[in-house]
Write an enzyme that holds these catalytic residues in place. Structure first.
Site, PDB file in Angstrom:
ATOM      1  N   ASN A 189       0.862  -1.186   0.000  1.00 23.75           N
ATOM      2  CA  ASN A 189       0.000   0.000   0.000  1.00 23.75           C
ATOM      3  C   ASN A 189       0.903   1.242   0.000  1.00 23.75           C
ATOM      4  OD1 ASN A 189       0.434   0.951   2.847  1.00 23.75           O
ATOM      5  ND2 ASN A 189      -0.225  -1.153   3.225  1.00 23.75           N
ATOM      6  N   ASP A 237      -3.021 -10.251  12.798  1.00 26.91           N
ATOM      7  CA  ASP A 237      -3.289  -8.878  13.230  1.00 26.91           C
ATOM      8  C   ASP A 237      -2.372  -8.586  14.412  1.00 26.91           C
ATOM      9  OD1 ASP A 237      -4.374  -6.515  14.477  1.00 26.91           O
ATOM     10  OD2 ASP A 237      -6.094  -6.779  13.139  1.00 26.91           O
TER      11      ASP A 237
HETATM   12  N1  CTP Z   1      -3.079  -3.657  12.215  1.00 27.50           N
HETATM   13  C1  CTP Z   1      -2.218  -4.631  12.656  1.00 27.50           C
HETATM   14  N2  CTP Z   1      -2.077  -5.784  11.949  1.00 27.50           N
HETATM   15  C2  CTP Z   1      -2.785  -6.008  10.838  1.00 27.50           C
HETATM   16  C3  CTP Z   1      -3.687  -5.016  10.373  1.00 27.50           C
HETATM   17  C4  CTP Z   1      -3.803  -3.840  11.089  1.00 27.50           C
HETATM   18  O1  CTP Z   1      -1.563  -4.430  13.672  1.00 27.50           O
HETATM   19  N3  CTP Z   1      -2.611  -7.135  10.186  1.00 27.50           N
HETATM   20  C5  CTP Z   1      -3.213  -2.406  12.982  1.00 27.50           C
HETATM   21  C6  CTP Z   1      -2.836  -1.153  12.240  1.00 27.50           C
HETATM   22  O2  CTP Z   1      -1.461  -0.826  12.429  1.00 27.50           O
HETATM   23  C7  CTP Z   1      -3.731  -0.110  12.877  1.00 27.50           C
HETATM   24  C8  CTP Z   1      -4.971  -0.896  13.284  1.00 27.50           C
HETATM   25  O3  CTP Z   1      -4.563  -2.264  13.327  1.00 27.50           O
HETATM   26  O4  CTP Z   1      -3.168   0.453  14.040  1.00 27.50           O
HETATM   27  C9  CTP Z   1      -6.140  -0.751  12.396  1.00 27.50           C
HETATM   28  O5  CTP Z   1      -5.769  -1.076  11.079  1.00 27.50           O
HETATM   29  P1  CTP Z   1      -6.836  -1.064   9.914  1.00 27.50           P
HETATM   30  O6  CTP Z   1      -6.171  -1.510   8.644  1.00 27.50           O
HETATM   31  O7  CTP Z   1      -7.587   0.226   9.904  1.00 27.50           O
HETATM   32  O8  CTP Z   1      -7.848  -2.147  10.449  1.00 27.50           O
HETATM   33  P2  CTP Z   1      -8.095  -3.623  10.201  1.00 27.50           P
HETATM   34  O9  CTP Z   1      -8.153  -4.299  11.533  1.00 27.50           O
HETATM   35  O10 CTP Z   1      -7.150  -4.208   9.201  1.00 27.50           O
HETATM   36  O11 CTP Z   1      -9.581  -3.595   9.647  1.00 27.50           O
HETATM   37  P3  CTP Z   1     -10.171  -3.242   8.191  1.00 27.50           P
HETATM   38  O12 CTP Z   1      -9.027  -3.298   7.202  1.00 27.50           O
HETATM   39  O13 CTP Z   1     -11.185  -4.300   7.979  1.00 27.50           O
HETATM   40  O14 CTP Z   1     -10.774  -1.886   8.318  1.00 27.50           O
END
Ligand code: CTP
Length: 400
Positions: A213, A309
């Site tokens: 990204n 995550d």
């Molecule tokens: N994050 C993480 N590990 C992942 C994805 C996200 O630690 N595999 C963390 C990001 O660094 C951020 C938070 O979770 O602080 C939210 O990330 P975001 O991409 O907005 O959320 P997601 O949980 O991935 O949800 P979605 O993409 O469905 O909105």
């Protein structure tokens, strides 16, 4: 008095004095009131006219200092006026005087006659910097909470040596100025360990192709700078970046989410405050080819696997004394998913970013957000620089 911030720049006698012109010019353009003092030696490198022109205010020299006048002494006036004093370049001579409380010119008298924070940007030849007397003076000076420092960089010096001694670049000095104006020199994170992740992760299909990204990591870099100026020991785990973090920040480069996960987990137990600002790829290709795939062999569809995550894992391990902060980069309704992530990932706070708004997307130098916390507090932050946003987030989390 106007609301503009008031920065006094003391220029010492070193070749790096020319770089200070850019600092003065940028501050003036940003609406900051700037006054300049040149030592006698500084005037061998840049002239009072240069500083006067760039700051739109007559520069101060020792000539003004010693001139009989019935006005209040200029060092007292300047010392009271300044919100922040920057000394750049700081020479071995001025350093020695400051370390011993000596004052024999306008600059050193003004330092003693003021109470504001002082940002020091030393610059000298490597041997001079490493001389035991200079190191002794430096250690003694920076023990005083009033003094903050930026640099020294390593590189080609004016003496044709490659080594430590380069003055910090204007952009780093400006980050220091902005940070100290915000924090007023307060070290409210002194003794704290702050762990930050930033940038994108890349999930490779083969050595050249990846899922990723456009995140550049500037927000996490700003958080690291802000936390460092507030006294924290900072570790920054970052995806592929085009920037270098300033000195004093421990950096750990990673590429994939798995590497980021490993580094974050291994540093987490020591951290008082952890901020996941990274845009972690959510999925990776199920298969990895260790040799570059020829075009004809590329699959027409990719089978994807979820990556762990990291924030959820950190939330599960969090101890009561630890604070854990996340980001939620959203489009459209930013609040509902941010509240949900705050809860589900067991966070203390979250910064919800509207990445579809002008000046707040990936790679931008500015940002805007709504901060939410586990107690239900909500704070809206209008568009501002990422460094300012970083300080607002730290204020929100620390409770300032
Ligand atoms: N994050 C993480 N590990 C992942 C994805 C996200 O630690 N595999 C963390 C990001 O660094 C951020 C938070 O979770 O602080 C939210 O990330 P975001 O991409 O907005 O959320 P997601 O949980 O991935 O949800 P979605 O993409 O469905 O909105």
């Amino acid at each position: 008095m106007s609301d503009a911030r008031r920065v006094l720049i003391g220029v010492g006698g070193g070749i790096a004095a020319y770089k200070v012109c850019e600092v003065v010019s940028t501050l003036f353009k940003a609406g900051v009131q700037v006054r300049g003092i040149l030592t006698q030696a500084a005037q061998e490198f840049i002239t009072p006219l240069t500083l006067t022109t760039l700051s739109r205010h007559p520069a101060y020299t020792d000539e003004v200092f010693w001139k009989p006048s019935h006005q209040r002494p200029v060092h007292i006036e300047l010392g009271e006026w300044a919100e922040l004093l920057v000394i750049a370049p700081l020479t071995a001579n001025t350093l020695g005087k400051l370390a011993h409380g000596l004052a024999d010119n306008l600059l050193t008298n003004t330092v003693l006659a003021s109470r504001c924070p002082v940002l020091l940007a030393p610059a000298m030849n490597t041997e001079m910097w490493e001389a035991s007397s200079v190191q002794r003076n430096w250690q003694q000076l920076v023990q005083d909470a009033r003094y903050h420092s930026v640099g020294l960089g390593t590189g080609l010096l004016a003496c044709d040596r490659v080594g430590v001694g380069r003055m910090a670049e204007p952009v780093e000095i400006l980050a220091g100025v902005s940070s100290l104006l915000h924090s007023k020199g307060k070290r409210d994170l002194l003794g704290k360990k702050v762990l930050i992740s930033t940038g994108s992760t890349r999930e490779h299909l083969d050595p050249v192709r990846f899922i990723g990204n456009p995140s550049t990591g500037k927000m996490g870099l700003a958080l690291a700078q802000a936390a460092k100026y507030r006294g924290a020991k900072v570790t920054l785990v970052h995806g592929p970046a085009t920037w270098e973090a300033p000195l004093g920040i421990q950096t750990i480069p990673v590429v994939s989410a798995a590497e980021m996960q490993q580094e974050m987990l291994s540093s987490f137990s020591d951290a008082d405050l952890t901020i996941m600002a990274a845009a972690v790829a959510d999925v990776k290709p199920a298969e990895y080819a260790s040799e570059k795939l020829p075009k004809q062999s590329l699959p027409s569809a990719l089978t994807l696997e979820a990556v762990p995550d990291i924030l959820v894992e950190l939330g599960n391990r969090k101890q009561p004394h630890q604070r854990l902060i996340g980001f939620a980069a959203q489009t459209g309704d930013i609040l509902t998913p941010a509240w949900e992530k705050l809860k589900r990932k067991q966070l203390d706070a979250i910064a919800a970013n509207p990445i579809d708004q002008p000046g707040s997307g990936f790679g931008s130098d500015t940002n805007q957000a709504i901060f939410l916390d586990a107690q239900g507090r909500q704070q809206q932050i209008a568009p501002c620089s990422k460094l300012e946003m970083a300080h607002y987030l730290l204020d929100f989390v620390i409770g300032n």
